[in-house]
Every structure is written in structure tokens, then in C-alpha cells.
Design an enzyme around this catalytic site. Structure first.
Site, PDB file in Angstrom:
ATOM      1  N   ILE A 114       0.842  -1.208   0.000  1.00 25.05           N
ATOM      2  CA  ILE A 114       0.000   0.000   0.000  1.00 25.05           C
ATOM      3  C   ILE A 114       0.866   1.242   0.000  1.00 25.05           C
ATOM      4  O   ILE A 114       0.640   2.189  -0.731  1.00 25.05           O
ATOM      5  CB  ILE A 114      -0.923   0.039   1.243  1.00 25.05           C
ATOM      6  CG1 ILE A 114      -1.893  -1.138   1.231  1.00 25.05           C
ATOM      7  CG2 ILE A 114      -1.688   1.352   1.299  1.00 25.05           C
ATOM      8  CD1 ILE A 114      -2.742  -1.222   2.492  1.00 25.05           C
TER       9      ILE A 114
ATOM     10  N   GLY B 207       6.451   4.035   4.481  1.00 24.42           N
ATOM     11  CA  GLY B 207       6.694   5.184   5.356  1.00 24.42           C
ATOM     12  C   GLY B 207       8.187   5.336   5.586  1.00 24.42           C
ATOM     13  O   GLY B 207       9.000   4.685   4.932  1.00 24.42           O
ATOM     14  N   GLY B 208       8.532   6.175   6.540  1.00 20.21           N
ATOM     15  CA  GLY B 208       9.935   6.441   6.798  1.00 20.21           C
ATOM     16  C   GLY B 208      10.684   5.232   7.335  1.00 20.21           C
ATOM     17  O   GLY B 208      11.875   5.087   7.120  1.00 20.21           O
ATOM     18  N   PHE B 209       9.995   4.364   8.065  1.00 29.37           N
ATOM     19  CA  PHE B 209      10.724   3.245   8.663  1.00 29.37           C
ATOM     20  C   PHE B 209      10.094   1.891   8.371  1.00 29.37           C
ATOM     21  O   PHE B 209      10.621   0.863   8.755  1.00 29.37           O
ATOM     22  CB  PHE B 209      10.817   3.440  10.177  1.00 29.37           C
ATOM     23  CG  PHE B 209       9.516   3.222  10.897  1.00 29.37           C
ATOM     24  CD1 PHE B 209       9.284   2.045  11.575  1.00 29.37           C
ATOM     25  CD2 PHE B 209       8.532   4.192  10.882  1.00 29.37           C
ATOM     26  CE1 PHE B 209       8.086   1.842  12.237  1.00 29.37           C
ATOM     27  CE2 PHE B 209       7.333   3.994  11.537  1.00 29.37           C
ATOM     28  CZ  PHE B 209       7.106   2.818  12.224  1.00 29.37           C
ATOM     29  N   GLY B 210       8.964   1.864   7.706  1.00 32.87           N
ATOM     30  CA  GLY B 210       8.331   0.577   7.445  1.00 32.87           C
ATOM     31  C   GLY B 210       7.399   0.638   6.258  1.00 32.87           C
ATOM     32  O   GLY B 210       7.205   1.700   5.654  1.00 32.87           O
TER      33      GLY B 210
ATOM     34  N   LYS C  66       1.543  -3.817   8.740  1.00 32.29           N
ATOM     35  CA  LYS C  66       2.617  -2.811   8.768  1.00 32.29           C
ATOM     36  C   LYS C  66       3.889  -3.446   9.297  1.00 32.29           C
ATOM     37  O   LYS C  66       3.852  -4.155  10.304  1.00 32.29           O
ATOM     38  CB  LYS C  66       2.186  -1.645   9.665  1.00 32.29           C
ATOM     39  CG  LYS C  66       3.170  -0.512   9.718  1.00 32.29           C
ATOM     40  CD  LYS C  66       2.538   0.703  10.360  1.00 32.29           C
ATOM     41  CE  LYS C  66       3.470   1.878  10.370  1.00 32.29           C
ATOM     42  NZ  LYS C  66       2.816   3.104  10.807  1.00 32.29           N
TER      43      LYS C  66
ATOM     44  N   ASP D  14       2.903  13.870  15.605  1.00 34.37           N
ATOM     45  CA  ASP D  14       3.220  13.918  14.169  1.00 34.37           C
ATOM     46  C   ASP D  14       1.927  14.094  13.368  1.00 34.37           C
ATOM     47  O   ASP D  14       1.624  13.317  12.459  1.00 34.37           O
ATOM     48  CB  ASP D  14       3.980  12.650  13.744  1.00 34.37           C
ATOM     49  CG  ASP D  14       4.745  12.849  12.435  1.00 34.37           C
ATOM     50  OD1 ASP D  14       4.874  14.011  11.993  1.00 34.37           O
ATOM     51  OD2 ASP D  14       5.211  11.853  11.859  1.00 34.37           O
TER      52      ASP D  14
END
Ligand SMILES: Nc1ncnc2c1ncn2[C@@H]1O[C@H](COP(=O)(O)OP(=O)(O)OP(=O)(O)O)[C@@H](O)[C@H]1O
Length: 431
Positions: free
Chosen positions: A138, A141-144, A161, A270
Site C-alpha cells: 500500500i 513510510g519512513g521506517f516501514g 505494517k 506527528d
């Protein structure tokens, strides 16, 4: 090593006392439609540079609490991780291995999204209780990464995730324990607490977490699949600014999501359009609040009193939406989530309202934000209801421990919409 000026929307995910994250936020997000995100190569390179900021920051585990050993000493995690929240070992079966379905293919665009290894479609992730069949990626992101998956028994579709576990040869058990902590463990803990909220109105904006675990390579959580994020909606579905009525409705839903999270005892830290998503049911107005990787428990677990503010907290959040306190390396509070929501809302009314949108110099952005709160940007009032001035003044006057008056803020938004004659009665968001 320190990065130079980070790109717009760069998220820093370490603060004093935080579990170190390798997470950075970049400007353009990949679309759900598989089209390339358009993220400039320079930004991707910068991500790498920023990651090296975390070198030398070693997390440790103490008595069920995650802590981080930094040069200055040992500090507690931003959430306390209960026994039930700990991830359980899981396995994966690659496509083509005995008993697994035929391999599928991820789109080339999806594969290009970043250098992190991706799970191929057809891979099966076995948790302690269920098997999840990877359908597609999908988003990253920044880490996953987040995948669309099908559960083996009910055939329900969920979102899975992941967060990579750094590969360091044969990892000893105690080291593995350490590596299991991080943004995804924090997110799991926060989601689990949010899912326990009993009042349905107060958990309306939370996605349900249905499973969690870890393999040798990554940690994962499985949650309800939701629709496009507000950011995807504007950039990829509408391709233009929201109507004023839609911006009004979205601002109310996102505020309520934040209020629900605060009610559950956490700060988000965030707040941005990528972290709010629509329901998959086109007739449902519910907006879900996502991504608790840098959330923080702001109350003491037992006394429920607000935790004392630390003297210094390293910048945390996304430059474009970060609160002024975050810029000043101060401890964030509920006020800061509302302040970030104000920036998010101003942008939803008109992307031009955030004059610092493309600026990634933290000092310069802080000055612009100060001007914004001193009403030195008169042009924004042509696109936003005048009642927002009152919301901004009230927010500005809040203290560290002040509980925001969410219903009063909502009432001011609704009053502004009525005065400006926005038709918020239409059922759809993209009217
Ligand atoms: N439950 C879910 N259902 C559907 N899509 C989801 C779900 N959770 C996250 N996503 C989407 O997956 C993508 C990646 O999400 P993730 O939270 O990992 O990163 P992000 O918020 O985009 O970036 P960052 O974590 O760096 O701030 C986003 O497009 C997000 O909207």
C-alpha cells in the site's frame, strides 16, 4: 554525523528519552494507485544521511520498560510497554515454497519506492494465531511498509505494517529483545491501549489492531484496512485543494481524532495529512488517526497526572507541521497537537496558507510560524473562517498542562462555516 537542511516534511523520530527510530519523513508520498511518488532522488539520499544520526544511540530494555542509552545516560521510553503488548515470534513462507500460493508481482513503481527489501505478493506471514497472505504494497513510510493482506481463515482483508529488524548476523536473544523495541512496538502499545477504550464515541477514530508479531527480519502489526489518507485524497484522488466545506468537515473529524487519542492518554506528535485516513466505506464520514510511532504517554499510568516536562527534547515531528515548542526543543503537550492541527487545517483550506511549506530550514520556519500566530499573514483570512483567529489565540494561551476545550474549538469551526456560508451538509468529502 548530522544532516544538512532536511527536506520539507522531514520527520525526526528521536527525542531525548525516546527509543531511537530510523524514521525520516519525505515530502511526496507514494500514491495508492501505484504511480511513482515523484520523491526526488536527493530526498531519498537525504533519508540515508538522516538515518546515520542515530548511530551510537543504543536502546536497552529494563524491567519491561524500553529505555535508550544515550551519551547523557539512561532514560525511559515514551510509552510503558505491557506484557501483552510485546511482539510474539512469527514465520514467513515465500511464494513458491511448499503449500504457498503462486507468486504474484508487486508493481515496478511499488518496488522503486525505496531501497528497503519488500515482501513479494504471495508471501505468507504466519503469526501465532493466523496466516496473512500478502496481496500488494500500500505504501512505504519512513521506517516501514504497509501491505494489503488476506487472513487465511476469515478471508478478511487487513493492512499489515512492518518495521525492519537490523540484520547483524546471529543476534543474541538479549540483543534481539532490544531490536524488537522501536516505533512499531510503540505503535502496537498505543493501538492496544486505544482499542481498550470502552466508549464507542471515544474510540471511533481508531483503527482496530488484530494481530502482531515478529520474524527474523521484521516486526509487524495487522490492523483494519482503511481508505486513502487526506494527503492521498487531495493529491491523487482530487488533484486539487479541498472545497471549503470539505476542509471544514475534515478539520472537525481530525480534531475529534486527536481528542480521542488525548483521552486515551497519548500525544500524537506527528499530526499531518498523511496520518489521517478516510474510511473504506464511501458513505462513512469517519476519519481515522494513524501512525503512533512517535506517540507519547503524557499522563502517569497510575495517577493519571500529566507527566512533568523534560528540560530538553530533541526536535521531533515533521518540519512543516511541527509546533513551535517542538522547534524550540521543548516537551510537547496536548497544546502542541492542537497547534499542529491548526497548521494542518490552514493547509486544508488553502495549501498557500503555510508560507513555509517548501522551506526546510527549521529556524526560518519557526519565524514564519510565529508570524502566523501574530496574524501577520492577512491573506489567509480570504480562505479561512475568521473564527480561526479565536481558536489560534486560545491555543496560543494554553499552558503545558492545559486540556484543550475540543467542543469549544469545534463550535468555533462550525460557527465560522455558517458565517462563511459553507454547505457542510453534503455527505461526501469531495463535494
Ligand atoms: N490501516 C491502514 N490501511 C490502509 N492504509 C494504511 C494503513 N496504515 C497506513 N496506511 C498507509 O500506508 C502508508 C505508509 O504508512 P506509514 O504510517 O508507514 O507511513 P507514513 O505515515 O506515510 O510515513 P511516516 O511513517 O514516515 O510518517 C501511508 O500511505 C498510509 O496512509
Amino acid at each position: 554525523m548530522h544532516a544538512k537542511a532536511p527536506p520539507p516534511s522531514t520527520t525526526s523520530r528521536t527525542g531525548e528519552g525516546e527509543v531511537p527510530q530510523r524514521k525520516t519523513r519525505t515530502a511526496p508520498l507514494p500514491g495508492r494507485d501505484g504511480k511513482p511518488s515523484g520523491a526526488p532522488v536527493a530526498i531519498r539520499k537525504q533519508r540515508k544521511t538522516l538515518r546515520s544520526d542515530y548511530e551510537g544511540v543504543k536502546p536497552i530494555v529494563m524491567g519491561g520498560m524500553v529505555a535508550q542509552k544515550k551519551r547523557t545516560g539512561t532514560r525511559r521510553s515514551c510509552v510503558s510497554i505491557g506484557k501483552d503488548d510485546v511482539l510474539k515470534r512469527a514465520t514467513i513462507v515465500k511464494p513458491n515454497e511448499a503449500g504457498s500460493p503462486a507468486p504474484g508481482k508487486l508493481g515496478a513503481a511499488a518496488k522503486r519506492r525505496n531501497q528497503r527489501p519488500k515482501l513479494d505478493a504471495g508471501t505468507i506471514v504466519n503469526s501465532e494465531s493466523h496466516a496473512y497472505y500478502i496481496i500488494d504494497l500500500i505504501g512505504a513510510g519512513g521506517f516501514g511498509d504497509v501491505y494489503k493482506v488476506e487472513q487465511n481463515v476469515t478471508k478478511e482483508i487487513y493492512a499489515l505494517k512492518t518495521e525492519q529488524i537490523p540484520q547483524k548476523g546471529n543476534m543474541p536473544q538479549d540483543r534481539l529483545k532490544v531490536e524488537l523495541c522501536g516505533a512499531l512496538q510503540i505503535e502496537t502499545t498505543v493501538m492496544s491501549a486505544c482499542n481498550k477504550v470502552t466508549d464507542p464515541e471515544k474510540r471511533r477514530h481508531f483503527v482496530r489492531m488484530v494481530d502482531k508479531g515478529f520474524t527474523d527480519k521484521f516486526k509487524f502489526l495487522v490492523m483494519d484496512l482503511v481508505g486513502p489518507s487526506i494527503d492521498d485524497l487531495r493529491r491523487h484522488v482530487l488533484g486539487t485543494d479541498f472545497s471549503r466545506a470539505t476542509a471544514t468537515k475534515l478539520s472537525i473529524e481530525t480534531l475529534q481524532g486527536i481528542a480521542c487519542l488525548h483521552h486515551a492518554g497519548f500525544l500524537h506528535r506527528d499530526i499531518k495529512p498523511q496520518n489521517f485516513a478516510c474510511s473504506r466505506d464511501p458513505n462513512s464520514p469517519t476519519i481515522y488517526i494513524l501512525d503512533f510511532g512517535i506517540a507519547r504517554q503524557y499522563t502517569n499510568r497510575n495517577s493519571k497526572e500529566v507527566r512533568p516536562a523534560r528540560d530538553y527534547v530533541k526536535f521531533l515531528g515533521t518540519i512543516r507541521y511541527a509546533s513551535r515548542s517542538a522547534h524550540r526543543s521543548k516537551e510537547q503537550s496536548r497544546k502542541d497537537d492542537v497547534e499542529q492541527w491548526i497548521f494542518l487545517t490552514a493547509e486544508m483550506y488553502d495549501i498557500g496558507n503555510l508560507s513555509w511549506r517548501k522551506n526546510n530550514d527549521r529556524g526560518a520556519v519557526l519565524l514564519e510560524k510565529e508570524k502566523f500566530f501574530q496574524f501577520k499573514s492577512p491573506h489567509i483570512w480570504t480562505s479561512m473562517p475568521a473564527t480561526f483567529k479565536q481558536i489560534m489565540k486560545t491555543t496560543d494561551a494554553m499552558g503545558y498542562e492545559t486540556e484543550p476545550d475540543y467542543p469549544a474549538i469545534q463550535a468555533l469551526i462550525e460557527l465560522g462555516a455558517r458565517e462563511s456560508k459553507y454547505d457542510t451538509t453534503l455527505p461526501q468529502y469531495d463535494d
